[in-house]
Scaffold this active site. Structure first.
Site, PDB file in Angstrom:
ATOM      1  N   GLU A  83      19.138 -27.906 -23.248  1.00 34.31           N
ATOM      2  CA  GLU A  83      20.470 -27.399 -23.630  1.00 34.31           C
ATOM      3  C   GLU A  83      20.925 -26.227 -22.759  1.00 34.31           C
ATOM      4  OE1 GLU A  83      17.686 -27.036 -25.379  1.00 34.31           O
ATOM      5  OE2 GLU A  83      17.678 -25.249 -26.656  1.00 34.31           O
ATOM      6  N   GLN A 118      46.774  -0.211 -30.371  1.00 38.01           N
ATOM      7  CA  GLN A 118      47.134   1.109 -29.846  1.00 38.01           C
ATOM      8  C   GLN A 118      45.976   2.095 -30.026  1.00 38.01           C
ATOM      9  OE1 GLN A 118      50.905   2.558 -31.435  1.00 38.01           O
ATOM     10  NE2 GLN A 118      51.582   0.455 -31.762  1.00 38.01           N
ATOM     11  N   HIS A 126      13.822 -26.857 -22.862  1.00 38.18           N
ATOM     12  CA  HIS A 126      15.140 -26.688 -23.496  1.00 38.18           C
ATOM     13  C   HIS A 126      16.248 -27.194 -22.573  1.00 38.18           C
ATOM     14  CE1 HIS A 126      13.969 -24.297 -27.029  1.00 38.18           C
ATOM     15  NE2 HIS A 126      12.978 -23.876 -26.249  1.00 38.18           N
ATOM     16  N   GLU A 145      26.571   3.710 -29.344  1.00 38.36           N
ATOM     17  CA  GLU A 145      25.641   3.179 -28.334  1.00 38.36           C
ATOM     18  C   GLU A 145      26.331   2.766 -27.044  1.00 38.36           C
ATOM     19  OE1 GLU A 145      24.572   0.024 -30.779  1.00 38.36           O
ATOM     20  OE2 GLU A 145      22.745   0.947 -31.553  1.00 38.36           O
ATOM     21  N   CYS A 147      11.553 -28.891 -27.937  1.00 32.49           N
ATOM     22  CA  CYS A 147      10.554 -27.835 -28.109  1.00 32.49           C
ATOM     23  C   CYS A 147       9.829 -27.979 -29.451  1.00 32.49           C
ATOM     24  CB  CYS A 147      11.185 -26.458 -27.916  1.00 32.49           C
ATOM     25  SG  CYS A 147       9.979 -25.252 -27.335  1.00 32.49           S
TER      26      CYS A 147
HETATM   27  N1  GLN Z   1       7.197 -22.215 -31.883  1.00 34.81           N
HETATM   28  C1  GLN Z   1       6.924 -23.166 -30.860  1.00 34.81           C
HETATM   29  C2  GLN Z   1       6.120 -22.585 -29.711  1.00 34.81           C
HETATM   30  O1  GLN Z   1       6.016 -21.387 -29.572  1.00 34.81           O
HETATM   31  C3  GLN Z   1       8.209 -23.771 -30.335  1.00 34.81           C
HETATM   32  C4  GLN Z   1       9.076 -22.801 -29.619  1.00 34.81           C
HETATM   33  C5  GLN Z   1      10.471 -23.284 -29.440  1.00 34.81           C
HETATM   34  O2  GLN Z   1      10.922 -24.233 -30.075  1.00 34.81           O
HETATM   35  N2  GLN Z   1      11.228 -22.618 -28.601  1.00 34.81           N
HETATM   36  O3  GLN Z   1       5.579 -23.300 -28.902  1.00 34.81           O
END
Ligand code: GLN
Length: 545
Positions: free
Chosen positions: A510, A193, A508, A150, A382
């Site tokens: 993070e 190599q 999120h 690929e 989330c």
């Molecule tokens: N499953 C949940 C939603 O769709 C949370 C999604 C998540 O945690 N990224 O809202």
């Protein structure tokens, strides 16, 4: 004109190409250069959005809402380079574009559409797209391993690329493994190599080899690699496993002179290297003053990469608090099976990250109840926020069958429900509420204090949301909407009054944390966990007396 750096990998996968690219990007930026990074992934999916975390690890979301490979997370954590959907192409995305052009019938003038030149042209166009006037160096990482079927069109495209822009404007870096054979008691250079041999068959002569190894590579072995691979001796660079942290990688590359080799070879107008901020950050990792145990309760725990950015963000929060964060990875189903006390007693903070699907939900809810009742700092992200809402509805509002309609479409109390904009959506790929959205913070909230702002922007990836019909009932009982979309229609943050630190977010965070700049919510969560640990310690000392 922008210069180009192409990074390929050989022998085995998981050598840390992404980290190496990110480290090089960081070093060049620290020499005053303007860098862009991009990754090509040879698989057929158009993006990783539809792949299971077991398959692919975390899906990394950018501001513009593109769902990308987790290596882009490294790029963002190490550099300031802006990333967009132009920074991650898969075979699927390239072919989709070629096929769409063919169907439109205007682009290929009746010709037979082929891998060479049409697919390779499409790949080269993607590289050119990043090489704008304000950029000094474009770093392009080719996913997979040399020899994969690929990957061939991508390798062919980067070979041709040097013909288009001049070989002197391109550097090819190849990452390989130099394994240690215990029975023979020595390092083996043959796989390297062979791997370089394969690259040369395609027409790519690497300029620099970065050799991953668990042991120091002896000068004789480096001589041998240089000779057989036709690479300058000083461009054979050893990259050993790091003792404390991935953030040491760029420092060791500098020790081997990599930045200087690149600057000379590409004739870059670079400034001197000042890594004082980075070195100070690594010092804090190596010499922490405190320690906190944080349980991450999720469902893809065996796969290290599934919550990659969450783990990184916890480390960053540790750096900001001069603490080592010990991450306890907990399978949510275990909490359900054995009870929260058995699994979670002794942790200083509990984090429930994002996720999809029913499995493990009851365990997450159990863990959140434990954190709420014991006053243990809690951070929900989330799905973690959605579970916190369900838990509160069941236990405090006494709505026994409260649920998210993701798990029970006919729940009597759908406290989490599908967003209106999602109701007619049928296709799965790229259809969630994605990317950066503004969030207005309630004054006096823990969140407003953490951010030190009233309006913030955070990245999203979800289909469900808090059902506003229940919002007054939640607020009456102390679970407050501390952040929402500026028009007030979508709740983005819930906080629990009267609890030391209980913050649950629909977005999120993070994806926006860096080692040199921890995300404010992660930072304050870990600070709260450290405070609790200290309070528990003082309490138990008092009991002993
Ligand atoms: N499953 C949940 C939603 O769709 C949370 C999604 C998540 O945690 N990224 O809202």
């Amino acid at each position: 004109m922008a210069k180009h750096l192409f990074v390929t990998g050989g022998v085995v996968s998981s050598l840390g190409k992404g980290l190496t690219c990110a480290s090089i990007g960081m070093l060049l930026e620290h020499r005053g250069l303007r860098v862009r990074l991009q990754k090509f992934d040879p698989y057929i999916n158009v993006d990783p959005g539809t792949m299971s975390p077991y398959q692919h690890g975390e899906v990394y979301v950018l501001d513009d809402g593109s769902e990308t490979d987790l290596d882009l997370g490294h790029y963002e954590r190490f550099t300031q380079a802006p990333l967009t959907r132009d920074c991650n192409y898969t075979t699927g995305k390239i072919y989709l574009s070629v096929i769409q052009k063919e169907r439109e019938g205007r682009f290929y003038e009746g010709k037979t559409v082929q891998v060479i030149p049409h697919v390779t042209d499409e790949i080269k166009a993607a590289i050119h797209r990043l090489a704008t006037d304000d950029v000094d160096v474009v770093i392009t990482e080719i996913g997979g391993t040399v020899g994969d079927i690929e990957g061939l069109p991508f390798l062919e495209a980067i070979r041709q690329f040097a013909l288009d822009v001049g070989r002197e404007n391109c550097v090819y870096i190849h990452l390989t493994l130099v394994p240690y054979l215990k029975a023979a008691g020595e390092l083996k250079t043959k796989p390297t190599q062979h791997s370089v041999g394969m690259l040369r068959q395609i027409g790519i002569q690497p300029d620099i080899l970065i050799c991953r190894s668990e042991h120091p590579i002896a000068p004789e072995d480096k001589d041998k690699i240089a000779l057989f691979c036709n690479v300058e001796r000083k461009a054979v660079i050893e990259e050993r496993d790091k003792q404390f942290s991935i953030y040491e990688v760029p420092l060791s590359l500098v020790n081997h002179g990599l930045d200087e080799i690149l600057v000379k070879r590409l004739k870059l107008k670079a400034g001197p290297l000042d890594l004082s901020d980075w070195r100070a950050m690594v010092e804090r990792i190596i010499h922490p003053k405190h320690e906190a145990r944080i349980a991450v309760v999720g469902k893809y725990m065996k796969h290290r990469d599934s919550y990659k950015s969450v783990y990184e963000s916890l480390d960053h929060a540790g750096i900001a608090n001069q603490a080592r964060v010990l991450c306890v990875r907990v399978e949510a189903e275990e909490v359900d099976a054995r009870g929260a006390e058995a699994i979670l007693s002794g942790v200083d903070g509990i984090l429930v990250p994002g996720g999809f699907g029913m499995r493990g939900i009851e365990g997450k809810i159990e863990a959140i109840r434990y954190a709420r009742l014991r006053g243990i700092p809690f951070f929900g992200i989330c799905l973690g926020m959605q579970c916190a809402v369900v838990e509160f509805a069941r236990d405090v509002l006494h709505l026994a069958d409260a649920n998210s309609t993701e798990f029970d479409p006919s729940a009597a109390h759908p406290v989490i429900c599908l967003m209106e904009e999602q109701q007619l959506v049928r296709e799965r790929g790229g259809t969630m509420r994605l990317g950066s959205w503004p969030c207005a913070l309630a004054p006096e909230s823990l969140s407003a204090r953490a951010y030190g702002a009233q309006l913030v922007h955070e990245r999203h990836r979800h289909r469900y949301e808090l059902n506003n019909g229940y919002r007054p009932a939640f607020e009456q009982h102390g679970l407050i909407a501390a952040g929402s979309s500026p028009d007030g229609s979508i709740v983005e943050i819930m906080e629990l009054r009267g609890h030391p630190w209980f913050v649950a977010v629909q977005f999120h965070p993070e994806f926006k944390s860096k080692p040199t700049q921890a995300h404010p919510l992660f930072r304050d969560f870990v600070a709260a966990a450290l405070e609790r640990r200290e309070a528990v310690r003082l309490g138990s000392e008092r009991d002993k007396r």
